[in-house]
Design a protein around this motif. Structure first.
Motif, PDB file in Angstrom:
ATOM      1  N   VAL A   1       0.858  -1.166  -0.090  1.00  0.00           N
ATOM      2  CA  VAL A   1       0.191  -0.033  -0.016  1.00  0.00           C
ATOM      3  C   VAL A   1       0.888   1.020   0.050  1.00  0.00           C
ATOM      4  O   VAL A   1       0.741   2.158  -0.604  1.00  0.00           O
ATOM      5  N   GLY A   2       1.952   1.104   0.831  1.00  0.00           N
ATOM      6  CA  GLY A   2       2.902   2.500   0.785  1.00  0.00           C
ATOM      7  C   GLY A   2       3.798   2.733  -0.395  1.00  0.00           C
ATOM      8  O   GLY A   2       3.595   3.773  -1.113  1.00  0.00           O
ATOM      9  N   ILE A   3       3.808   1.516  -1.102  1.00  0.00           N
ATOM     10  CA  ILE A   3       4.787   1.711  -2.250  1.00  0.00           C
ATOM     11  C   ILE A   3       3.749   2.075  -3.478  1.00  0.00           C
ATOM     12  O   ILE A   3       4.218   2.966  -4.224  1.00  0.00           O
ATOM     13  N   GLY A   4       2.406   1.619  -3.504  1.00  0.00           N
ATOM     14  CA  GLY A   4       1.440   2.082  -4.333  1.00  0.00           C
ATOM     15  C   GLY A   4       1.124   3.527  -4.321  1.00  0.00           C
ATOM     16  O   GLY A   4       0.942   4.091  -5.038  1.00  0.00           O
ATOM     17  N   CYS A   5       0.958   3.724  -3.059  1.00  0.00           N
ATOM     18  CA  CYS A   5       0.716   5.367  -2.736  1.00  0.00           C
ATOM     19  C   CYS A   5       1.711   6.298  -3.144  1.00  0.00           C
ATOM     20  O   CYS A   5       1.541   7.203  -3.715  1.00  0.00           O
ATOM     21  N   GLY A   6       2.886   5.601  -2.891  1.00  0.00           N
ATOM     22  CA  GLY A   6       4.017   6.499  -3.289  1.00  0.00           C
ATOM     23  C   GLY A   6       4.239   6.623  -4.777  1.00  0.00           C
ATOM     24  O   GLY A   6       4.496   7.635  -5.278  1.00  0.00           O
ATOM     25  N   ILE A   7       3.903   5.643  -5.385  1.00  0.00           N
ATOM     26  CA  ILE A   7       3.959   5.480  -7.035  1.00  0.00           C
ATOM     27  C   ILE A   7       2.988   6.475  -7.511  1.00  0.00           C
ATOM     28  O   ILE A   7       3.093   7.310  -8.442  1.00  0.00           O
TER      29      ILE A   7
ATOM     30  N   CYS B   1       3.276   9.795  -9.724  1.00  0.00           N
ATOM     31  CA  CYS B   1       2.778   9.900 -11.017  1.00  0.00           C
ATOM     32  C   CYS B   1       1.749  10.967 -11.130  1.00  0.00           C
ATOM     33  O   CYS B   1       1.382  11.480 -12.294  1.00  0.00           O
ATOM     34  N   GLN B   2       1.308  11.512 -10.068  1.00  0.00           N
ATOM     35  CA  GLN B   2       0.459  12.559 -10.179  1.00  0.00           C
ATOM     36  C   GLN B   2       1.112  13.780 -10.482  1.00  0.00           C
ATOM     37  O   GLN B   2       0.508  14.625 -11.237  1.00  0.00           O
TER      38      GLN B   2
ATOM     39  N   THR C   1      -6.166   2.954 -10.901  1.00  0.00           N
ATOM     40  CA  THR C   1      -6.495   1.656 -11.477  1.00  0.00           C
ATOM     41  C   THR C   1      -5.037   1.265 -11.958  1.00  0.00           C
ATOM     42  O   THR C   1      -4.555  -0.077 -11.848  1.00  0.00           O
ATOM     43  N   SER C   2      -4.491   2.187 -13.077  1.00  0.00           N
ATOM     44  CA  SER C   2      -3.488   1.649 -13.439  1.00  0.00           C
ATOM     45  C   SER C   2      -2.230   1.627 -12.475  1.00  0.00           C
ATOM     46  O   SER C   2      -1.357   0.668 -12.667  1.00  0.00           O
ATOM     47  N   VAL C   3      -2.099   2.394 -11.380  1.00  0.00           N
ATOM     48  CA  VAL C   3      -1.213   2.197 -10.498  1.00  0.00           C
ATOM     49  C   VAL C   3      -1.196   0.898  -9.653  1.00  0.00           C
ATOM     50  O   VAL C   3      -0.052   0.367  -9.540  1.00  0.00           O
ATOM     51  N   LEU C   4      -2.228   0.332  -9.387  1.00  0.00           N
ATOM     52  CA  LEU C   4      -2.497  -0.691  -8.719  1.00  0.00           C
ATOM     53  C   LEU C   4      -2.219  -1.642  -9.645  1.00  0.00           C
ATOM     54  O   LEU C   4      -1.605  -2.760  -9.131  1.00  0.00           O
TER      55      LEU C   4
END
Length: 173
Positions: free
Chosen positions: A89-95, A99-100, A108-111
């Motif tokens: 979750v942390g890595i996904g939120c960071g990415i 990307c924002q 969805t693409s980040v997930l």
């Protein structure tokens, strides 16, 4: 047609159900309606005891120890799974936050981009748990004795054959 069957009760080949006359149909309808509106006898479905509960009784208290034992490997696997989930979750939120700033990327693409990371982490946790449990099963026990030692190896045979078995335990020395 059977000779004793009246013609009004003979089933029609297109409609195989028996026909009723109008008087019979009205009488049956009145009977069904009367049965539907009959009062139902009430059977008790609950009971409330209004007596107060005593503060203490004559029975002495008994210790009730709590023996919920979780194996170490299960606790380790659970902690590893929670850690893996939090890390993903942390890595996904960071990415996603990174990307924002670069482009309008959907969540969805980040997930889907972090899904391989989660899969690798889950496989690593499973392998680590398997290796730890495998290591725990291979234990060597060394006994060191001083003085005279007598070692006995007893074999207990308990033959039980047939549908109704009778145990005849025999101790061979």
């Amino acid at each position: 047609m059977h000779p004793t069957t009246p013609p009004e009760s003979t089933p029609d080949p297109l409609n195989p159900y028996a026909r009723m006359s109008d008087e019979q149909a009205n009488a049956e309808a009145r009977r069904i309606i009367a049965d539907a509106y009959q009062p139902v006898t009430q059977t008790p479905t609950r009971y409330r005891d209004t007596h107060p509960v005593p503060d203490h009784g004559t029975t002495p208290p008994v210790p009730q120890p709590d023996h919920r034992i979780v194996p170490a490997w299960a606790a380790g696997t659970a902690v590893a799974g929670i850690g893996t989930g939090a890390a993903c979750v942390g890595i996904g939120c960071g990415i996603w936050l990174a990307c924002q700033g670069f482009a309008a990327v959907t969540l969805t693409s980040v997930l889907f981009a972090t899904l391989p990371i989660a899969a690798v982490a889950a496989v690593a946790a499973a392998i680590g748990s398997a290796l730890k449990s495998l290591k725990a099963t291979r234990t060597e026990t060394h006994h060191h004795y001083t003085g005279p030692v007598r070692q006995e190896t007893n074999t207990l045979t308990a033959p039980a054959y047939g549908l109704i078995a009778r145990n005849r335990n025999e101790l061979h020395r």
